[in-house]
Scaffold this active site. Structure first.
Site, mmCIF file in Angstrom:
data_model
loop_
_atom_site.group_PDB
_atom_site.id
_atom_site.type_symbol
_atom_site.label_atom_id
_atom_site.label_comp_id
_atom_site.label_asym_id
_atom_site.label_seq_id
_atom_site.Cartn_x
_atom_site.Cartn_y
_atom_site.Cartn_z
ATOM 1 C CG HIS A 64 43.646 53.272 38.065
ATOM 2 N ND1 HIS A 64 44.750 54.084 38.178
ATOM 3 C CD2 HIS A 64 44.083 52.031 38.369
ATOM 4 C CE1 HIS A 64 45.795 53.357 38.539
ATOM 5 N NE2 HIS A 64 45.408 52.112 38.656
ATOM 6 C CE1 TYR B 108 39.709 39.203 30.288
ATOM 7 C CE2 TYR B 108 37.343 38.855 30.073
ATOM 8 C CZ TYR B 108 38.421 39.698 30.240
ATOM 9 O OH TYR B 108 38.203 41.054 30.345
ATOM 10 C CB CYS C 249 36.350 41.289 40.714
ATOM 11 S SG CYS C 249 34.952 42.414 40.862
HETATM 12 C C1 DLZ Z 1 44.668 50.095 41.550
HETATM 13 C C2 DLZ Z 1 43.470 49.219 41.393
HETATM 14 C C3 DLZ Z 1 42.180 49.784 41.349
HETATM 15 C C4 DLZ Z 1 41.938 51.257 41.453
HETATM 16 N N1 DLZ Z 1 41.087 49.024 41.226
HETATM 17 C C5 DLZ Z 1 41.238 47.671 41.115
HETATM 18 C C6 DLZ Z 1 40.098 46.828 40.974
HETATM 19 O O1 DLZ Z 1 38.930 47.251 40.989
HETATM 20 N N2 DLZ Z 1 40.317 45.494 40.844
HETATM 21 C C7 DLZ Z 1 41.584 44.952 40.828
HETATM 22 O O2 DLZ Z 1 41.711 43.725 40.678
HETATM 23 N N3 DLZ Z 1 42.664 45.726 40.980
HETATM 24 C C8 DLZ Z 1 42.529 47.052 41.133
HETATM 25 N N4 DLZ Z 1 43.627 47.857 41.290
HETATM 26 C C9 DLZ Z 1 44.971 47.219 41.413
HETATM 27 C C10 DLZ Z 1 45.645 46.877 40.076
HETATM 28 O O3 DLZ Z 1 45.063 45.730 39.457
HETATM 29 C C11 DLZ Z 1 47.141 46.586 40.290
HETATM 30 O O4 DLZ Z 1 47.264 45.624 41.319
HETATM 31 C C12 DLZ Z 1 47.922 47.817 40.694
HETATM 32 O O5 DLZ Z 1 47.735 48.847 39.745
HETATM 33 C C13 DLZ Z 1 49.447 47.500 40.819
HETATM 34 O O6 DLZ Z 1 49.954 47.048 39.564
#
Ligand code: DLZ
Length: 162
Positions: A97, A122, A89
């Protein structure tokens, strides 16, 4: 039907293959755990409803949605699962980002789905708000985990019939 009106848990059970002979891998992201935990529960319960044995549901976690690509690839190579469900999610923040994670994860899973010998499903929610995510993990719009479980069973059958 527009997704805003589509209940993700509504389906005709008679169209779903029996899963009692199949093994399913589920890869779950720890980010937004309230949401991904509910998606996992939906997928697990629906697989059980359609005959998949508890011992044949393999769950592994990854830190974030971006890691679903590696986690799912690992699952297809290192285990004997018949399908992989990737659950995550991503919720929009104040920086781009969100877009990079959504694009990278989606493209990675799509590429894996083309190359892997088993279907990769997915299960990534990409939402503007937490409320949108809550609506889709057991709220007003059902549970995308249910949809992923049904899709996994149908795609395993697809691969075995062709
Ligand atoms: C860094 C990040 C951010 C800002 N938001 C989410 C998010 O809403 N949902 C999610 O699953 N992961 C997020 N991440 C982490 C990234 O998926 C990833 O784990 C990091 O960038 C390290 O590769």
């Amino acid at each position: 039907m527009a997704s805003a009106l589509h209940n993700l848990s509504s389906y005709d059970p008679s169209t779903v293959p029996d899963g009692s002979r199949w093994k399913i891998g589920i890869v779950v992201s720890e980010w937004n755990e309230t949401v991904t935990g509910a998606l996992l529960q939906g997928a697990y319960d629906t697989l059980r409803t359609h005959g998949v044995k508890p011992g044949n549901i393999i769950v592994k976690t990854v830190p974030g949605s971006f890691e679903l690509v590696y986690g799912s690839a690992w699952m297809t190579r290192q285990t004997d699962v018949d399908a992989v469900i990737a659950i995550g999610c991503v919720i929009r923040g104040d920086t781009p980002h969100f877009d990079y994670i959504c694009q990278g994860t989606t493209q990675g899973l799509a590429e894996l789905n083309r190359k892997a010998l088993v279907p990769v499903i997915y299960g990534l929610l990409t939402c503007n708000t937490l409320q949108q995510a809550l609506d889709r993990c057991g709220g007003a719009l059902g549970n995308k985990g249910d949809e992923c479980a049904i899709t996994a069973l149908k795609m395993i059958q697809y691969g075995q019939n062709t």
